[in-house]
Design an enzyme around this catalytic site. Structure first.
Site, PDB file in Angstrom:
ATOM      1  N   TRP A  15       8.675 -53.903   0.012  1.00 24.08           N
ATOM      2  CA  TRP A  15       9.862 -54.249   0.783  1.00 24.08           C
ATOM      3  C   TRP A  15      11.075 -53.720   0.010  1.00 24.08           C
ATOM      4  CZ3 TRP A  15      13.009 -59.199   0.251  1.00 24.08           C
ATOM      5  CH2 TRP A  15      13.923 -59.322   1.313  1.00 24.08           C
ATOM      6  N   ASP A  17       4.584 -62.605  -3.519  1.00 23.40           N
ATOM      7  CA  ASP A  17       5.560 -62.789  -2.445  1.00 23.40           C
ATOM      8  C   ASP A  17       4.755 -63.145  -1.191  1.00 23.40           C
ATOM      9  OD1 ASP A  17       7.363 -62.667  -0.376  1.00 23.40           O
ATOM     10  OD2 ASP A  17       8.461 -60.956  -1.186  1.00 23.40           O
ATOM     11  N   LYS A  51       9.619 -66.387   8.935  1.00 27.55           N
ATOM     12  CA  LYS A  51       8.725 -65.789   9.928  1.00 27.55           C
ATOM     13  C   LYS A  51       7.755 -66.814  10.496  1.00 27.55           C
ATOM     14  CE  LYS A  51      10.521 -62.302   7.666  1.00 27.55           C
ATOM     15  NZ  LYS A  51      11.218 -61.084   7.933  1.00 27.55           N
TER      16      LYS A  51
HETATM   17  C1  LMR Z   1      12.069 -56.890   7.153  1.00 26.97           C
HETATM   18  O1  LMR Z   1      11.408 -56.380   6.246  1.00 26.97           O
HETATM   19  O2  LMR Z   1      12.398 -56.252   8.176  1.00 26.97           O
HETATM   20  C2  LMR Z   1      12.484 -58.326   7.058  1.00 26.97           C
HETATM   21  O3  LMR Z   1      11.957 -58.907   5.924  1.00 26.97           O
HETATM   22  C3  LMR Z   1      13.933 -58.525   7.209  1.00 26.97           C
HETATM   23  C4  LMR Z   1      14.747 -58.053   6.039  1.00 26.97           C
HETATM   24  O4  LMR Z   1      15.601 -58.829   5.594  1.00 26.97           O
HETATM   25  O5  LMR Z   1      14.566 -56.940   5.566  1.00 26.97           O
END
Ligand code: LMR
Length: 397
Positions: free
Chosen positions: A130, A211, A246
């Site tokens: 992420w 996570d 989520k």
């Molecule tokens: C995403 O990966 O789209 C979500 O976790 C929202 C974000 O804050 O990035």
């Protein structure tokens, strides 16, 4: 002084959300930001959440501060959800948990606590991960490095490469692992791989940093916790961050938690006191509203059963949309085999197309996704899936 600041590129994820909102085309389709959408393209408030919220509002007679560690009912519920109520680490008093503003707040508290315990500690992140992991943990003072994770060619976890890299890590270094529903790839570790990774961490003295932002959205609340629970059972120290954005749809309420498994109950008290002190130095106290709702849903038998059903529905919808998209793409006879999408889990998968093709999808077809080609499966529905498949097939031609 502000003239000294540099202009910035848009955020990789939120920048696409902004472009989508600005697009006036009536048929636009949002497969970008990781937010669950139902068949109508709406992100609903869950019934279990509404009911808990009403009960709280009816009863609430003060808005005074709760506590730095947040809502106790919530923290207890989150611990039981992550570890299971009878987990040996919980029974031994080795777990301490603080509520935090969303999963990002939890990452920040955990990151700062780790930095305090071990200045400049190295954290290994999956490649890819992420995108927000990097700034959040860097700001906390941690040193970041990658381990190979997703094999783009074969659309699966490259576990051998991951393990080979982690074999070179030093004792006390941290490995950030996505608990389930890997963001952005949707490719998760199998139970056997969790076992092997746990053994590797044990042997090399590595500390897992899990996570767990999507618990319940892959196979189920219990099944998804397999790896986190195993690690917390077998290893002396584990860090787990989680979120109710989520799985409870509490996005804007900012509900998350950072949970620390320590080697002894004594060290667990130290971890808690320091985590609270870290939080005090960042935001002082977490917001209560969403956590009070989540705490009530976890604690109330009826609400928690309702929530399980609602979660099951979301999960089932995601998994059936995956199959539907694969089917629709196969019908278009595209040059690519997309069957891997049905095997992945959670909100995300990479389509595996080029950045230029992603931009064409956005500009010519009004279909929005992250430039890495990450799509949010929940943005697909029975009304738009043919159009999505046609558009993808068109840019592949
Ligand atoms: C995403 O990966 O789209 C979500 O976790 C929202 C974000 O804050 O990035």
């Amino acid at each position: 002084m502000f003239e000294t600041l540099k202009p910035l590129p848009p955020d990789a994820i939120l920048g696409i959300m902004t472009l989508f909102r600005a697009d006036q085309h009536p048929g636009k389709i949002d497969l970008s930001v990781g937010v669950y959408q139902d068949e109508k393209g709406h992100t609903p408030v869950l019934d279990s959440v509404k009911r808990a919220e009403r009960a709280i509002l009816d009863k609430q007679d003060t808005k005074t501060y709760v506590a730095i560690a947040g809502n106790a009912l919530f923290n207890k519920g989150v611990e039981e959800l992550i570890y299971g109520p009878n987990h040996p680490a919980l029974r031994a008093g080795r777990v301490s948990t603080v509520q935090a503003p969303g999963g990002s707040g939890a990452l920040s508290v955990a990151g700062h606590l780790l930095s305090r315990a071990k200045p400049n500690a190295r954290v290994y992140l999956s490649d890819p991960s992420w995108p927000n992991h990097l700034p959040l943990l860097k700001t906390a003072g941690l040193t970041l490095e990658n381990y190979p994770y997703y094999d783009y060619r074969n659309h699966r976890v490259d576990f051998d490469a991951m393990a080979a890299k982690l074999e070179t890590a030093n004792a006390g270094e941290l490995v950030l692992i996505h608990g389930c529903c890997h963001n952005p790839s949707g490719a998760d570790l199998s139970n056997e791989q969790w076992q092997a990774l746990t053994a590797l961490c044990e042997r090399r003295g590595l500390v897992p940093f899990v996570d767990f932002a999507y618990q319940g959205l892959a196979e189920g609340l219990e099944q998804d916790a397999y790896g986190a629970r195993l690690m917390a059972e077998r290893l002396p120290e584990v860090v787990i961050v989680t979120s109710c954005s989520k799985n409870l749809g509490l996005y804007r309420e900012r509900v998350g938690a950072a949970s620390f498994v320590s080697a002894t109950a004594e060290q667990s008290k130290l971890a808690l006191a320091n985590a609270m002190n870290v939080a005090r130095g960042i935001y002082s106290m977490p917001p209560d509203h969403g956590a009070a709702i989540a705490g009530k849903v976890f604690a109330d038998r009826e609400l928690s059963a309702l929530w399980s059903k609602e979660l099951e529905e979301m999960r089932g919808r995601l998994n059936s949309l995956r199959k539907l998209l694969v089917l629709k793409l196969a019908e278009r006879d595209t040059p690519m085999d997309f069957s891997f999408i049905a095997k992945e889990r959670g909100l995300f998968s990479f389509l595996g197309i080029t950045r230029e093709q992603v931009i064409r999808l956005r500009e010519e077809f009004h279909v929005y996704m992250i430039e890495s080609s990450r799509i949010n499966i929940a943005g697909i529905n029975h009304a738009n899936v043919d159009y999505v498949a046609d558009s993808i097939a068109a840019v592949l031609r």
